[in-house]
Design an enzyme around this catalytic site. Structure first.
Site, mmCIF file in Angstrom:
data_model
loop_
_atom_site.group_PDB
_atom_site.id
_atom_site.type_symbol
_atom_site.label_atom_id
_atom_site.label_comp_id
_atom_site.label_asym_id
_atom_site.label_seq_id
_atom_site.Cartn_x
_atom_site.Cartn_y
_atom_site.Cartn_z
ATOM 1 N N GLY A 46 0.928 -1.240 -0.134
ATOM 2 C CA GLY A 46 -0.180 -0.297 -0.022
ATOM 3 C C GLY A 46 1.315 1.143 0.407
ATOM 4 O O GLY A 46 2.199 0.919 0.367
ATOM 5 N N GLN A 51 2.788 10.139 1.132
ATOM 6 C CA GLN A 51 3.826 9.463 0.916
ATOM 7 C C GLN A 51 5.177 10.093 0.272
ATOM 8 O O GLN A 51 6.302 9.828 0.292
ATOM 9 C CB GLN A 51 3.990 8.166 1.537
ATOM 10 N N CYS A 91 5.649 -0.106 7.185
ATOM 11 C CA CYS A 91 5.174 0.616 6.751
ATOM 12 C C CYS A 91 6.520 1.163 5.687
ATOM 13 O O CYS A 91 7.540 1.666 6.232
ATOM 14 C CB CYS A 91 4.875 2.274 7.359
ATOM 15 N N LEU A 92 6.265 1.689 4.341
ATOM 16 C CA LEU A 92 7.571 2.323 3.370
ATOM 17 C C LEU A 92 8.300 3.633 3.821
ATOM 18 O O LEU A 92 9.332 3.974 3.552
ATOM 19 C CB LEU A 92 7.000 2.280 1.894
ATOM 20 N N HIS A 133 -5.108 1.810 7.600
ATOM 21 C CA HIS A 133 -3.576 2.563 7.184
ATOM 22 C C HIS A 133 -3.136 3.261 6.404
ATOM 23 O O HIS A 133 -2.482 4.681 6.905
ATOM 24 C CB HIS A 133 -2.370 0.406 7.295
ATOM 25 N N GLU A 134 -3.174 2.954 5.107
ATOM 26 C CA GLU A 134 -3.561 4.314 3.895
ATOM 27 C C GLU A 134 -4.245 5.600 4.380
ATOM 28 O O GLU A 134 -4.316 6.227 4.331
ATOM 29 C CB GLU A 134 -3.459 3.626 3.040
ATOM 30 N N HIS A 137 -2.521 8.244 6.905
ATOM 31 C CA HIS A 137 -1.743 8.608 6.287
ATOM 32 C C HIS A 137 -2.370 9.925 5.751
ATOM 33 O O HIS A 137 -1.524 10.978 5.903
ATOM 34 C CB HIS A 137 -1.254 8.193 4.942
#
Ligand code: NI
Length: 170
Positions: A46, A51, A91-92, A133-134, A137
């Protein structure tokens, strides 16, 4: 195909609240495609526009094992959270750290797709976690915010140490 640089915790830009997309244009579709390329390349399941320092309400997701089922959510809205689940999340923007976070087990999602068409879906299990989660963000929230401040500070310190080591190695 374009790969976009991903912001890393504790970059303050990750705390920006994203704006709704007013009209889905070819630029919106290009951004969604670049987000997908960047996510697959990372690799991740994701990625949000936040981000990559674009503060529009767009996220991309692919939780399939074969990484061939891209999901684009524009202006996603979550409702009807049901039950809870706890899974290890990464998470990236917080590379190499994984922690268990409580989330709803099932949620309803309404959003626009890549073509700007409204749709609704029900999500559960890993997909529900990923969507929550996304979408966090887009509101400037990270999974580390669910951890104790002690744990969060430890992650922050270790990440800056990793970054210093990378800089020296270069
Ligand atoms: Ni993330």
């Amino acid at each position: 195909m374009a790969l976009l640089p991903i912001l890393e915790f504790p970059d303050p830009r990750l705390r920006t609240k994203a704006q709704p997309v007013e009209r889905v244009t070819s630029a919106t579709r290009k951004l969604a495609d670049d987000l997908l390329d960047t996510m697959y390349e990372a690799p991740g399941i994701g990625l949000s526009a936040t981000q990559v320092d674009v503060h529009q309400r767009i996220v991309v997701i692919d939780v399939s094992a074969t990484q061939d089922a891209p999901l684009v959510l524009i202006n996603p809205q979550l409702s009807a959270p049901e039950s809870t689940q706890e899974r290890e999340e990464g998470c990236l923007s917080v590379p190499s750290f994984y922690e268990v976070v409580p989330r709803a087990e099932r949620i309803r999602v309404s959003a626009l797709d890549r073509d700007g068409k409204p749709f609704e879906m029900q999500a559960q299990d890993l997909l529900a976690v990923c969507i929550q989660h996304e979408c966090d963000h887009l509101d400037g929230k990270l999974f580390v915010d669910y951890l104790s401040s002690l744990k969060r500070d430890r992650i922050r310190r270790r990440l800056s140490k990793l970054r210093r080591q990378e800089a020296t190695a270069r």
